[in-house]
Design an enzyme around this catalytic site. Structure first.
Site, PDB file in Angstrom:
ATOM      1  N   HIS A   1     -81.321 113.016  -2.156  1.00 55.19           N
ATOM      2  CA  HIS A   1     -80.660 114.328  -2.177  1.00 55.19           C
ATOM      3  C   HIS A   1     -80.140 114.637  -3.583  1.00 55.19           C
ATOM      4  O   HIS A   1     -80.324 115.742  -4.103  1.00 55.19           O
ATOM      5  CB  HIS A   1     -79.478 114.354  -1.200  1.00 55.19           C
TER       6      HIS A   1
ATOM      7  N   HIS B   1     -82.052 107.532   0.968  1.00 54.75           N
ATOM      8  CA  HIS B   1     -81.899 108.869   1.560  1.00 54.75           C
ATOM      9  C   HIS B   1     -80.888 109.690   0.772  1.00 54.75           C
ATOM     10  O   HIS B   1     -81.162 110.832   0.377  1.00 54.75           O
ATOM     11  CB  HIS B   1     -81.461 108.734   3.020  1.00 54.75           C
ATOM     12  N   GLU B   2     -79.700 109.111   0.553  1.00 53.58           N
ATOM     13  CA  GLU B   2     -78.647 109.854  -0.147  1.00 53.58           C
ATOM     14  C   GLU B   2     -78.989 110.066  -1.616  1.00 53.58           C
ATOM     15  O   GLU B   2     -78.753 111.143  -2.172  1.00 53.58           O
ATOM     16  CB  GLU B   2     -77.312 109.116  -0.007  1.00 53.58           C
TER      17      GLU B   2
END
Length: 220
Positions: A28, A24-25
């Protein structure tokens, strides 16, 4: 959410949860780099190394306190990926894609875990640990997807909403960011975010996953 804190339950949930948070991170950071901002890449945050994304308070302290308090809720957060939105080629539009990249990666992972689960069942694999881990992978990724889409900064949904609002309203809305997590925390413990946001949207995305994987289910 985890309600069983036994060693076996933690082992079943640990791998899919670590992957869910880490990817997820990293997503980004990758999206930010793609749209013109190298900040996260230069700081080594476009990485699948979980240590790069651990926040001592959000990733360790808060979940540990909730576990020790036998809380029915287990929430936390990773270290936010630094993004200089002013460096994006089209800040207003590109920031939406950067924010969507994290939840999008969780949806993709939920699909992968669902395909893995269907394949295991289809081939008659009766390994309870793998089956339970696959189910946990689907659940955790859908929970993170829906939770992060909640329209309040600093969550991804808040950043998306801020980008869609007119400039003056967007600036005013952004002032909520220092208090956003505490507001969300309060909504979690009162059950409001669960009843009116988490449960219906998680059920919706679970239905989408089921629909997308239906051909594979029919194959087996």
């Amino acid at each position: 959410m985890i309600t069983d804190y036994s060693i076996q339950a933690i082992a079943i949930n640990a791998i899919p949860l670590i992957f869910a948070i880490t990817i997820h991170e990293a997503a980004h950071g990758y999206a930010a780099r793609y749209f013109g901002d190298n900040t996260a890449y230069m700081l080594g945050r476009v990485s699948l190394n979980p240590i790069k994304h651990i926040d001592p308070v959000g990733t360790i302290l808060i979940p540990l306190m909730l576990i020790l308090a036998s809380s029915p809720f287990l929430i936390g957060y990773a270290k936010p990926v630094p993004v200089n939105f002013g460096r994006l080629r089209n800040p207003r539009i590109d920031s939406i894609w950067v924010a969507l990249a994290g939840p999008g990666s969780n949806f993709a992972q939920a699909l992968i875990w669902a395909i893995f689960l269907i394949t295991l069942i289809g081939f008659g694999v009766d390994e309870r640990f793998l089956l339970a881990m696959s189910q946990a992978g689907i659940t955790w990724n859908l929970v993170l997807l829906v939770f992060n889409l909640f329209p309040l900064p600093p969550l991804d949904g808040g950043r998306i909403l801020a980008s869609l609002l007119p400039a003056r309203q967007s600036i005013a809305f952004g002032k909520l960011e220092p208090y956003g997590f505490f507001i969300v925390l309060a909504l979690v413990f009162t059950g409001l975010i669960g009843s009116f946001w988490m449960e219906p949207l998680t059920a919706f995305f679970k239905g989408v996953v089921y629909f997308v994987t239906l051909p594979l289910q029919m194959l087996f």
